[in-house]
Write a protein that holds these residues in place. Sequence first.
Motif, PDB file in Angstrom:
ATOM      1  N   ASP A 303       0.712  -1.128   0.016  1.00  0.00           N
ATOM      2  CA  ASP A 303       0.022   0.071   0.037  1.00  0.00           C
ATOM      3  C   ASP A 303       0.951   1.038  -0.264  1.00  0.00           C
ATOM      4  O   ASP A 303       1.698   1.643   0.933  1.00  0.00           O
ATOM      5  N   LEU A 304       0.917   2.056  -1.123  1.00  0.00           N
ATOM      6  CA  LEU A 304       2.001   3.077  -1.278  1.00  0.00           C
ATOM      7  C   LEU A 304       1.341   4.109  -0.504  1.00  0.00           C
ATOM      8  O   LEU A 304       2.461   5.025   0.029  1.00  0.00           O
ATOM      9  N   ASN A 305       0.162   4.576   0.078  1.00  0.00           N
ATOM     10  CA  ASN A 305      -0.286   5.455   0.721  1.00  0.00           C
ATOM     11  C   ASN A 305       0.318   5.204   2.098  1.00  0.00           C
ATOM     12  O   ASN A 305       0.700   6.145   2.696  1.00  0.00           O
ATOM     13  N   PRO A 336      -8.039   7.896  -2.170  1.00  0.00           N
ATOM     14  CA  PRO A 336      -8.928   7.120  -1.419  1.00  0.00           C
ATOM     15  C   PRO A 336      -8.683   5.626  -1.544  1.00  0.00           C
ATOM     16  O   PRO A 336      -8.564   4.616  -0.859  1.00  0.00           O
ATOM     17  N   VAL A 337      -8.838   5.461  -2.895  1.00  0.00           N
ATOM     18  CA  VAL A 337      -8.711   4.006  -3.451  1.00  0.00           C
ATOM     19  C   VAL A 337      -7.496   3.868  -4.259  1.00  0.00           C
ATOM     20  O   VAL A 337      -7.699   4.352  -5.453  1.00  0.00           O
ATOM     21  N   LEU A 338      -6.557   3.345  -3.819  1.00  0.00           N
ATOM     22  CA  LEU A 338      -5.484   3.072  -4.601  1.00  0.00           C
ATOM     23  C   LEU A 338      -5.073   1.500  -4.705  1.00  0.00           C
ATOM     24  O   LEU A 338      -4.740   0.892  -3.773  1.00  0.00           O
ATOM     25  N   PRO A 339      -4.807   1.250  -5.796  1.00  0.00           N
ATOM     26  CA  PRO A 339      -4.391  -0.258  -6.174  1.00  0.00           C
ATOM     27  C   PRO A 339      -2.966  -0.681  -5.325  1.00  0.00           C
ATOM     28  O   PRO A 339      -2.358   0.268  -5.336  1.00  0.00           O
ATOM     29  N   LEU A 340      -3.163  -1.917  -4.854  1.00  0.00           N
ATOM     30  CA  LEU A 340      -1.897  -2.410  -4.262  1.00  0.00           C
ATOM     31  C   LEU A 340      -0.806  -2.810  -5.352  1.00  0.00           C
ATOM     32  O   LEU A 340      -1.346  -2.928  -6.365  1.00  0.00           O
ATOM     33  N   VAL A 380       2.947  15.197  -0.691  1.00  0.00           N
ATOM     34  CA  VAL A 380       3.033  13.933  -1.415  1.00  0.00           C
ATOM     35  C   VAL A 380       1.570  13.482  -1.917  1.00  0.00           C
ATOM     36  O   VAL A 380       0.631  13.571  -1.190  1.00  0.00           O
ATOM     37  N   GLN A 381       1.545  13.125  -3.059  1.00  0.00           N
ATOM     38  CA  GLN A 381       0.346  12.831  -3.813  1.00  0.00           C
ATOM     39  C   GLN A 381       0.405  11.568  -4.477  1.00  0.00           C
ATOM     40  O   GLN A 381       1.235  11.128  -4.985  1.00  0.00           O
ATOM     41  N   THR A 382      -0.626  10.707  -4.128  1.00  0.00           N
ATOM     42  CA  THR A 382      -0.683   9.445  -4.982  1.00  0.00           C
ATOM     43  C   THR A 382      -1.885   9.285  -6.001  1.00  0.00           C
ATOM     44  O   THR A 382      -3.066   9.988  -5.438  1.00  0.00           O
ATOM     45  N   ARG A 383      -1.901   8.607  -6.941  1.00  0.00           N
ATOM     46  CA  ARG A 383      -3.167   8.660  -7.571  1.00  0.00           C
ATOM     47  C   ARG A 383      -2.448   7.526  -8.835  1.00  0.00           C
ATOM     48  O   ARG A 383      -1.757   7.166  -9.016  1.00  0.00           O
ATOM     49  N   ARG A 384      -3.757   7.031  -9.338  1.00  0.00           N
ATOM     50  CA  ARG A 384      -3.900   5.932 -10.454  1.00  0.00           C
ATOM     51  C   ARG A 384      -3.800   6.803 -11.581  1.00  0.00           C
ATOM     52  O   ARG A 384      -4.652   7.439 -12.020  1.00  0.00           O
ATOM     53  N   VAL A 385      -2.956   6.235 -12.530  1.00  0.00           N
ATOM     54  CA  VAL A 385      -2.871   6.769 -13.874  1.00  0.00           C
ATOM     55  C   VAL A 385      -2.823   5.576 -14.795  1.00  0.00           C
ATOM     56  O   VAL A 385      -1.907   5.043 -14.999  1.00  0.00           O
ATOM     57  N   VAL A 391       3.337   8.270  -7.500  1.00  0.00           N
ATOM     58  CA  VAL A 391       3.543   9.178  -6.287  1.00  0.00           C
ATOM     59  C   VAL A 391       4.363  10.377  -6.524  1.00  0.00           C
ATOM     60  O   VAL A 391       5.353  10.333  -7.598  1.00  0.00           O
ATOM     61  N   ARG A 392       3.815  11.286  -6.269  1.00  0.00           N
ATOM     62  CA  ARG A 392       4.635  12.641  -6.476  1.00  0.00           C
ATOM     63  C   ARG A 392       4.831  13.392  -5.398  1.00  0.00           C
ATOM     64  O   ARG A 392       3.989  13.623  -4.407  1.00  0.00           O
ATOM     65  N   VAL A 393       6.280  13.833  -5.327  1.00  0.00           N
ATOM     66  CA  VAL A 393       6.692  14.359  -3.967  1.00  0.00           C
ATOM     67  C   VAL A 393       7.038  15.689  -4.494  1.00  0.00           C
ATOM     68  O   VAL A 393       8.112  15.798  -5.218  1.00  0.00           O
ATOM     69  N   ARG A 394       6.478  16.767  -3.813  1.00  0.00           N
ATOM     70  CA  ARG A 394       6.512  17.936  -4.548  1.00  0.00           C
ATOM     71  C   ARG A 394       7.143  19.162  -3.106  1.00  0.00           C
ATOM     72  O   ARG A 394       6.438  19.083  -2.136  1.00  0.00           O
ATOM     73  N   ASP A 395       8.030  19.825  -3.319  1.00  0.00           N
ATOM     74  CA  ASP A 395       8.420  20.718  -2.389  1.00  0.00           C
ATOM     75  C   ASP A 395       8.441  22.099  -2.917  1.00  0.00           C
ATOM     76  O   ASP A 395       8.705  22.110  -4.264  1.00  0.00           O
TER      77      ASP A 395
END
Lengths: 459, 127
Positions: A303-305, A336-340, A380-385, A391-395
């Motif tokens: 689970d990447l979240n 909220p729903v992210l594939p494993l 940090v942002q996760t989504r399915r594409v 997974v995006r890590v932005r600063d």
Amino acid sequence: MNRYTNADLLLAIGVVMLLVQLVRRLLDVPQRLPRWNRLLSWLWAPAAVTFAITAVLHYKNTHLDDAYLLVAVGAIVATLLRLRHYRPARTLLLGLAPVVLQRFISVCLQLGGYQLLPPLTTLFKIFGSLDAYWFFAMVFLARSQKKALIKQEQLREKEEQERQLIAAQNAELERLVAERTAALTQQAAELNTALDELRTTQGQLIQSEKMASLGELTAGIAHEIQNPLNFVNNFADVSAELVAELEEEQARPTRDAGLEDELLRDLKHNLFKINQHGQRAASIVRGMLEHSRASTGERRLTDLNALADEYLRLAYHGLRAKDKTFNATLQTDFAPVLPLVEAVAPDVGRVLLNLFNNAFYAVQKRQQLGEAGYAPTVRVQTRRVGDDVEVRVRDNGTGIPEAVRTKVFQPFFTTKPSGEGTGLGLSLSHDIITKGHGGTLSVESCEGEFTEFCITLPF
Amino acid sequence: MKILVVDDEPDVRTLFEQRFRREIRSGEFSFSFAYSGEEALTFLTGHHSEVVLILSDINMPGMSGLELLRHVKHDLIPPPPPLVMMITAYGDTDSYNQAMELGANDFLTKPVDFTALKDKLHAISTA
């Protein structure tokens, strides 16, 4: 006096010695046949002795010179025959043959008292006068043959010398080649040793990079463990109080059933909380152990979240522990729903940790510039594409200059002061994501504004 | 006495409610909770002069406890500012000095000794 001396003999001696001289010089008899040469140099002797004896005796014989000539020429012919393998000698033989034959025939005719028929006599005489020309022609031919042979010999010798020179050069070349080969072989062996050492060092570097990032984490981990442990202790304490209160309540003559129920409910809730926080501490310890261990490479549904959340907190508290004044807003935007994802969780965790550490480092650097109204933020942002999880890590830190952006994934590239970074973090991260998981790791940045790393992993 | 507890750990609420259940039941203390510095400030602007005491964690994402302290002690109008007790997992002198400079009334380290805290709170409420 002529009537009683064989003067012809003296003439014959002259002819013979001239011939001998010619043969000797032309055919190099002194070198080729030394003994025959000595014999030839005494060829005048029989004629001279004969001349002397006949002169004393007043004996004259017109055939004596012919006989002498036959013997002498015979000796010369024999010499030539000895040298028949030498081409000028054969030519001389050929030149001498008609003269000797003609002389022989005429002597035989004289001795026998015969006369050739008149037309034959003329022909014979013509041939006789041609003999001399033939002979001298052959002498010249022999001379030129000798010269040609000498030239040939010289050429052969030269060639031989050249051949020897080439052979010597070849030998030298071969020696050089052998020397060079030996040197190269040694160099190759040395390079192999160096390569082995490099491989070992690389392995050690990877491990020390892991340990370095773990070192940065230690304080964060301590904080993260301390919190749940506090809860465990506190909930245990307060539960003891609740039990004491419950016992008090039971001892009363009039029991308050509502209060007892409430106490029991709280107790049950506390036990659940104790368990929950215990698990939390345990999972952090487990994560730390997994992080420090060499990767087993075992892929599991991950689970990447949860992974991103865990490492974000660890990284944040790690930095906080080093710099107490540092503060940043953490934004999590989890699907909220992210594939494993089938992934080696500790490896991907290391990548995330690395990206978070870099992000916090960047916002900290920008904060230190003292910009008014700057709010350090790491998101940090996760989504399915499609078929990937992103997974995006932005600063909103210092950003990466364009000149440097292409180099950030190169091993040993670091912008940190020496001793602060190994320069391996992003390089290893890139390897883990692309080679290890068939994903991608890319970066976008604007100097002085933001940096965003994007991980995609297929599920 | 109204007390505002600021901590990013949600379970702090349960813990305080149980630890101080007698006091809450008797109405001696009343607790409110905020899970970040920002939330605490919003709450305070809506309930100014109600809150007597703030118990705040220092290490929180976003606005830290020390920033909250600064806002409370210097920006909040109208005075008088509420009492502020800082609670932190890192009991280092840097944080302590900073908190004291900013006007913190007390400085506690985690794990919190609730018996001692209770005594302090009782002392404040009866003063």
